[in-house]
Design an enzyme around this catalytic site. Structure first.
Site, PDB file in Angstrom:
ATOM      1  N   ASP A  95      51.081 -14.979 -20.849  1.00 25.10           N
ATOM      2  CA  ASP A  95      51.081 -14.457 -19.478  1.00 25.10           C
ATOM      3  C   ASP A  95      49.725 -13.926 -19.014  1.00 25.10           C
ATOM      4  O   ASP A  95      49.492 -13.785 -17.821  1.00 25.10           O
ATOM      5  CB  ASP A  95      52.129 -13.347 -19.330  1.00 25.10           C
ATOM      6  CG  ASP A  95      51.879 -12.162 -20.262  1.00 25.10           C
ATOM      7  OD1 ASP A  95      50.910 -12.199 -21.040  1.00 25.10           O
ATOM      8  OD2 ASP A  95      52.666 -11.199 -20.219  1.00 25.10           O
ATOM      9  N   HIS A  96      48.827 -13.641 -19.935  1.00 26.59           N
ATOM     10  CA  HIS A  96      47.559 -12.996 -19.565  1.00 26.59           C
ATOM     11  C   HIS A  96      46.434 -13.975 -19.232  1.00 26.59           C
ATOM     12  O   HIS A  96      45.469 -13.591 -18.574  1.00 26.59           O
ATOM     13  CB  HIS A  96      47.078 -12.087 -20.697  1.00 26.59           C
ATOM     14  CG  HIS A  96      47.645 -10.703 -20.656  1.00 26.59           C
ATOM     15  ND1 HIS A  96      48.993 -10.454 -20.646  1.00 26.59           N
ATOM     16  CD2 HIS A  96      47.036  -9.482 -20.617  1.00 26.59           C
ATOM     17  CE1 HIS A  96      49.196  -9.143 -20.615  1.00 26.59           C
ATOM     18  NE2 HIS A  96      48.030  -8.544 -20.581  1.00 26.59           N
ATOM     19  N   ASP A 160      51.331  -4.383 -26.086  1.00 27.35           N
ATOM     20  CA  ASP A 160      50.923  -4.169 -24.703  1.00 27.35           C
ATOM     21  C   ASP A 160      51.458  -2.804 -24.311  1.00 27.35           C
ATOM     22  O   ASP A 160      52.597  -2.457 -24.638  1.00 27.35           O
ATOM     23  CB  ASP A 160      51.496  -5.259 -23.795  1.00 27.35           C
ATOM     24  CG  ASP A 160      50.922  -5.188 -22.387  1.00 27.35           C
ATOM     25  OD1 ASP A 160      50.099  -6.044 -22.031  1.00 27.35           O
ATOM     26  OD2 ASP A 160      51.300  -4.262 -21.633  1.00 27.35           O
ATOM     27  N   ARG A 448      48.272  -0.122 -12.596  1.00 31.84           N
ATOM     28  CA  ARG A 448      46.961   0.499 -12.802  1.00 31.84           C
ATOM     29  C   ARG A 448      46.005   0.122 -11.682  1.00 31.84           C
ATOM     30  O   ARG A 448      46.081  -0.967 -11.127  1.00 31.84           O
ATOM     31  CB  ARG A 448      46.364   0.077 -14.158  1.00 31.84           C
ATOM     32  CG  ARG A 448      47.174   0.631 -15.310  1.00 31.84           C
ATOM     33  CD  ARG A 448      46.441   0.564 -16.626  1.00 31.84           C
ATOM     34  NE  ARG A 448      47.271   1.223 -17.625  1.00 31.84           N
ATOM     35  CZ  ARG A 448      47.616   0.697 -18.795  1.00 31.84           C
ATOM     36  NH1 ARG A 448      47.189  -0.494 -19.122  1.00 31.84           N
ATOM     37  NH2 ARG A 448      48.372   1.366 -19.631  1.00 31.84           N
ATOM     38  N   SER A 643      45.289   0.403 -21.574  1.00 31.18           N
ATOM     39  CA  SER A 643      45.911  -0.685 -22.311  1.00 31.18           C
ATOM     40  C   SER A 643      45.998  -0.398 -23.805  1.00 31.18           C
ATOM     41  O   SER A 643      45.269   0.428 -24.353  1.00 31.18           O
ATOM     42  CB  SER A 643      45.102  -1.965 -22.084  1.00 31.18           C
ATOM     43  OG  SER A 643      45.501  -2.984 -22.971  1.00 31.18           O
ATOM     44  N   ARG A 645      45.085  -2.512 -25.943  1.00 30.52           N
ATOM     45  CA  ARG A 645      44.209  -3.507 -26.565  1.00 30.52           C
ATOM     46  C   ARG A 645      43.422  -2.920 -27.740  1.00 30.52           C
ATOM     47  O   ARG A 645      42.596  -2.027 -27.583  1.00 30.52           O
ATOM     48  CB  ARG A 645      43.283  -4.148 -25.535  1.00 30.52           C
ATOM     49  CG  ARG A 645      42.233  -3.260 -24.939  1.00 30.52           C
ATOM     50  CD  ARG A 645      41.546  -3.922 -23.762  1.00 30.52           C
ATOM     51  NE  ARG A 645      42.466  -4.075 -22.641  1.00 30.52           N
ATOM     52  CZ  ARG A 645      42.085  -4.071 -21.361  1.00 30.52           C
ATOM     53  NH1 ARG A 645      40.821  -3.945 -21.050  1.00 30.52           N
ATOM     54  NH2 ARG A 645      42.960  -4.198 -20.389  1.00 30.52           N
TER      55      ARG A 645
END
Length: 755
Positions: A95-96, A160, A448, A643, A645
């Site tokens: 999806d990213h 995520d 965000r 995030s 990440r």
């Protein structure tokens, strides 16, 4: 039938015994959050009561979910773990890596061509290790999880930060770094500090222009971006029960923006309706049998102050639509005050673009309520003043809203429908003219709104609102427009008001899709080959990080003293950098390029003490690494906000940063640093941040004595020869110190697998 129904039934079979035992141990009624936590202990049946905010606890999550950007690094790490198959149900969602530019069909085709290598890698590695794979275009991870995998009373982790979305279906769903996911996928316990509990009592009922999004926008204004750190937020009350399941998901989704570990709601009829509407009647039936265990004990909600660490009460009948921003999701403004605030702060009033959808607000209910406003444009002879885009959350939602005529309604007001992917919400938006960096205002229903996040333009002021409010503001083209009171002039010169939005909680004709986009893994993946080209710019096999040599770190140079807000977007930007998420060395070229240097107030400009010259942060750090000079990064409050990440931790580790010293950390980032073998430290005295000078050298005096609950002593040598001695706190326990000693948590997993 639901995925993994036997696993879900097993969770419910164990729940009564475990919760009843926990209630005896704790000696009082339990919140829903505590019931889920105690029923998912690694040890099984509880044997002790835990102290909130203090005790580290081992848990056994039910499942893992990964999105394509973070899945690359997570699965590259998993390949080192020596396992033949994942130990718990796991999914990967593409999806990213789909950039929004023209329209859904064109953008998806381009993404498949540009990121084919990554998608093929994720497909093959999923096939090999028993992981469910959701193809590009299937939808955004959190919407797909809500539609297919989330279940009341369950616990899941995901790579995520918005994994917390599944709290809308009564789960404890928690965002983590890839190394945490590898632990669980490898069949190991997952560690979390037992969270504090914040209760939010919702009275009254939403109506008119007010939406579930306004609840979390209000909560964000109360708690701020760090007020939920280390806590689970549990919503309850008549207002909660009257809300749709997907509305609950929206609220839980943005709990990430207040730093909460996760958010959740007790099981109720709205969840039952949603489960049955998404073809999971078997889950709804199973949940009904243990319904009392899927919400808090009655005494808790009757007297919440006795059971929660903090209680917030919001009357939904009095709640006003909000807009939050710009540049931070906790700057909350009621719509009735927005024009006044905009004028006072010189925010551009003209709305250039309105964007709805994303993982936060792309339910059928959201789209139908926005469509009811779009329909009024023609009926009231209006014209949409701003550009308008829709990002569906899944192919199921997209297909259903097209079938029911909503996309046609949006087409008539000139809207663009982007692919079922994250798109603009994460910076994957090729916005025309953004490179000019003109000051402008956009409104969106995402989560965000950090600087440069949506379109890369630092001068884009992004405001977060409900899909209904965003649609109204796009029609008006005016940030200060209050649809509750203000009128618009139509093409006949008449004054008209927009009618209140209306919509359906669930599609009257049911959900549908020709191809939801799911690919099941092979039953036996031993013959599946995963190929990573040694010359690839997108993917790179990982080499283990070096273990600690057992010596004190001395002669460490200050790389950067970050000023003010330093999110994971500042530490490891997304947008165009997403293409390198599977190649650690290449993506390390974005390390800290968005952080503001406190000594010159510039980004990506720090002094190289070896040459005396200023250069880009990654270039200076690479020079230090080549010279075998260790380095330290210094930061402010809530460092690593945003995030999940883990690249924001892996990049400095890869390039030779040894320690990060800050006033306070965001939860996920602190854990990510620990997992990668870094020192994550906080100033014992926050005022010591001001003592750090450009050109400082750090000596870790007593690192050899690194131990839980023991401060570390840092000797800071200034350029003029003077020095300060600074005490640093840490939150490492014995196991986490083991990660540091071994060089990373993954090194320990691999060692155990090879033993």
């Amino acid at each position: 039938m639901a995925f993994d129904i036997e696993m879900i039934k097993k969770v419910y079979e164990n729940m009564a015994e475990r919760v009843d035992k926990a209630r005896d141990l704790v000696g009082r009624p339990l919140t829903l959050s505590e019931k889920i936590l105690y029923s998912h202990l690694w040890e099984g049946v509880p044997s002790q009561a835990f102290t909130r905010g203090k005790d580290y606890v081992d848990f056994a999550p039910d499942r893992v979910a990964c999105q394509d950007a973070t899945a690359q690094m997570a699965l590259l790490q998993f390949m080192h773990a020596g396992k033949n198959k994942v130990a718990v149900p796991t999914t990967v969602h593409c999806d990213h890596l789909i950039q929004a530019k023209i329209d859904a069909k064109t953008d998806l085709k381009r993404a498949k061509e540009q990121s084919n290598e990554v998608f093929d890698f994720l497909s093959s590695v999923s096939d090999k290790y028993g992981i469910g794979f959701w193809k590009p275009g299937a939808g955004i991870i959190h919407q797909v999880v809500l539609e297919n995998y989330a279940f009341p009373g369950g616990m899941m982790i995901g790579t995520d930060s918005h994994t917390v979305n599944a709290g809308g279906l009564g789960m404890l769903a928690i965002g983590v770094g890839g190394a945490d996911a590898v632990d669980v996928m490898s069949g190991m316990a997952w560690e979390l500090k037992f969270p504090k509990l914040i209760g939010v009592k919702l009275t009254g009922k939403l109506s008119g222009w007010t939406a579930p999004k306004d609840v979390i926008l209000k909560v964000a204004g109360i708690l701020t971006v760090k007020g939920g750190t280390g806590a689970v937020i549990e919503y309850f009350g008549e207002g909660a029960k009257a809300m749709s399941c997907t509305g609950k998901g929206t609220i839980c989704n943005m709990g990430a923006e207040v730093g909460a570990t996760t958010s959740t709601f007790g099981y109720d009829e709205s969840m039952d309706r949603y489960l049955r509407a998404t073809n999971r009647a078997d889950v709804a039936d199973a949940a009904a049998e243990v319904a009392d265990y899927l919400t808090a004990d009655a005494e808790v909600y009757a007297n919440p102050e006795q059971y929660f660490d903090e209680v917030i009460e919001i009357n939904l009948s009095e709640l006003e639509p909000h807009l939050n921003g710009p540049f931070t999701p906790d700057l909350a403004t009621p719509i009735s005050k927005m024009r006044e605030e905009a004028v006072k702060n010189d925010w551009p009033l003209q709305v250039q673009v309105g964007l709805i959808g994303s993982c936060t607000n792309s339910s059928y209910e959201d789209i139908s309520r926005s469509a009811s406003l779009a329909k009024q444009v023609a009926e009231k002879k209006l014209k949409t003043k701003a550009k308008f885009t829709i990002t569906p959350g899944s192919e199921v939602v997209r297909y259903t809203i097209e079938r029911d005529g909503f996309i046609d309604t949006f087409d008539k007001i000139g809207a663009t429908v982007f692919a079922n992917a994250c798109g603009p919400c994460i910076g994957m938006w090729d916005r025309e003219g953004a490179e000019k960096e003109e000051r402008n205002t956009i409104v969106h229903s995402f989560n965000r709104n950090f600087s440069k996040r949506a379109d890369g333009n630092p001068n884009t002021l992004a405001f977060v609102g409900s899909p209904e409010l965003v649609t109204a503001l796009a029609i008006a083209g005016d940030l200060g427009f209050n649809p509750l009171t203000d009128k618009l002039i139509n093409e006949d010169g008449e004054e008209v008001m927009l009618d209140e939005p209306t919509g359906n909680e669930l599609p009257p004709k049911g959900f549908d899709a020709e191809d939801p986009g799911y690919q099941a893994p092979s039953i036996d993946g031993s013959g599946v080959e995963v190929i990573v080209s040694p010359t690839s710019e997108r993917l790179e096999l990982l080499a283990p990080f070096q273990p600690w040599d057992g010596e004190n770190i001395t002669g460490a140079k200050l790389l950067i003293k970050a000023f003010g807000k330093c999110t994971t977007d500042h530490i490891s930007m997304a947008g165009p950098w997403l293409r390198f998420r599977g190649h650690l060395d290449n993506i390390s070229n974005n390390m800290l390029i968005g952080a503001v240097n406190a000594f010159n107030m510039k980004t990506n400009s720090v002094k190289n003490e070896l040459t005396g010259e200023y250069d880009a942060v990654p270039a200076v750090q690479r020079a230090y690494k080549a010279a075998n000079v260790p380095t330290v990064v210094v930061g402010d409050h809530n460092y690593g906000e945003g995030s999940s990440r883990e690249h924001a931790a892996m990049e400095p580790r890869h390039l030779g940063v040894r320690a990060v010293l800050v006033k306070s950390f965001a939860r996920i980032h602190e854990t990510n640093l620990k997992k990668q073998g870094m020192l994550a430290l906080t100033f014992a005295n926050e005022a010591d941040y001001d003592k750090i000078q450009e050109g400082d050298t750090f000596n870790f005096v007593d690192l050899k004595e690194f131990a839980p609950n023991k401060q570390l002593t840092l000797e800071v040598i200034h350029k003029d020869g003077s020095k300060d001695v600074i005490m640093a706190n840490h939150s490492y326990n014995e196991g986490q110190i083991g990660w540091f000693v071994a060089g990373s948590a993954l090194n320990l997993i691999a060692a155990a697998s090879n033993a």
